[in-house]
Scaffold this active site. Sequence first.
Site, mmCIF file in Angstrom:
data_model
loop_
_atom_site.group_PDB
_atom_site.id
_atom_site.type_symbol
_atom_site.label_atom_id
_atom_site.label_comp_id
_atom_site.label_asym_id
_atom_site.label_seq_id
_atom_site.Cartn_x
_atom_site.Cartn_y
_atom_site.Cartn_z
ATOM 1 N N ARG A 64 31.769 33.440 31.406
ATOM 2 C CA ARG A 64 30.965 32.239 31.146
ATOM 3 C C ARG A 64 30.313 32.307 29.770
ATOM 4 O O ARG A 64 30.032 31.266 29.163
ATOM 5 C CB ARG A 64 29.943 32.042 32.270
ATOM 6 C CG ARG A 64 30.622 31.693 33.594
ATOM 7 C CD ARG A 64 29.625 31.559 34.729
ATOM 8 N NE ARG A 64 28.997 32.811 35.077
ATOM 9 C CZ ARG A 64 29.450 33.673 35.985
ATOM 10 N NH1 ARG A 64 30.530 33.392 36.674
ATOM 11 N NH2 ARG A 64 28.813 34.794 36.230
ATOM 12 N N GLU A 101 24.539 43.865 38.631
ATOM 13 C CA GLU A 101 23.678 43.648 39.796
ATOM 14 C C GLU A 101 24.488 43.996 41.064
ATOM 15 O O GLU A 101 23.947 44.467 42.042
ATOM 16 C CB GLU A 101 23.243 42.178 39.825
ATOM 17 C CG GLU A 101 22.217 41.846 40.889
ATOM 18 C CD GLU A 101 21.865 40.374 40.938
ATOM 19 O OE1 GLU A 101 22.357 39.604 40.098
ATOM 20 O OE2 GLU A 101 21.107 39.998 41.832
#
Length: 181
Positions: A64, A101
Site C-alpha cells: 500500500r 504486528e
Amino acid sequence: MQTSLQDTLLAAIRTIPDYPKPGIRFRDITTLLGDARAFRRAVDELVHPYAGSKIDKIAGIEARGFILGGAIAHQLSSGFVPIRKKGKLPHETVRVAYSLEYGIDEMEMHKDAVAAGHKVILVDDLIATGGTAEGAVRLLRQMGAEIVAACFVIDLPDLGGRARLEALDVPVRTLVSFAGD
Ligand code: AMP
C-alpha cells in the site's frame, strides 16, 4: 459546511474485525483509495510540509506504500523507490529482517536505488509497532540516505511505532489515529 480532513479520512477508512487473524482490527485503506476526494486530500496533506523542498526519493513499503508513495513522488517531483518483501526485486539488493504486528519477515531494496546523501521520505499506509518502518529506515540508512520524514495516513499510537521512529531521529507525519490496536 466544509468537512474536516479528519472526518473525510476517518469516514473513508474501513475497519475489518479479526483480519488477518482473530483480535486484529484491520484498517483497510482500499476504500480511501477508491474515494477520489479522500485520496487526493490524504496525498495533499501528507506532502504539504515538503512542498518546494528538494526530496530526491520517496521510498514506499510494499504494497500500500507503493500506491501512496507513487502519488506523493509525483506531487513532489521526486523519484520512487520500492521496498519489497524478499525475492521480488530482480537486481542486487540489500536485505533486513523485521518484526510485524502479526509475524516476522524480510524486506529488500535495490542496492543502487538511493545514493549517499539522498534526501528520502518513507511512506506506508499505517504505522503500528513500527517494526516495518524501522527495517526500512535501517535499509535506507545503510545506503547513506538522509531520512527527512516517515509519512503514514494512519497511526496506531498505543502500539508505539511513532515513538520508536522518533527515537531513531526520524520525524513522523500521520493524518489520523485509532486508539487501541
Ligand atoms: P508495524 O510494523 O507493526 O508498524 O506494522 C505496519 C505494517 O503492517 C504496515 O505495512 C501496515 O500496512 C500493516 N499493518 C499492521 N497493522 C495493521 C492494521 N491493524 N491494519 C492494517 N494494516 C496493518
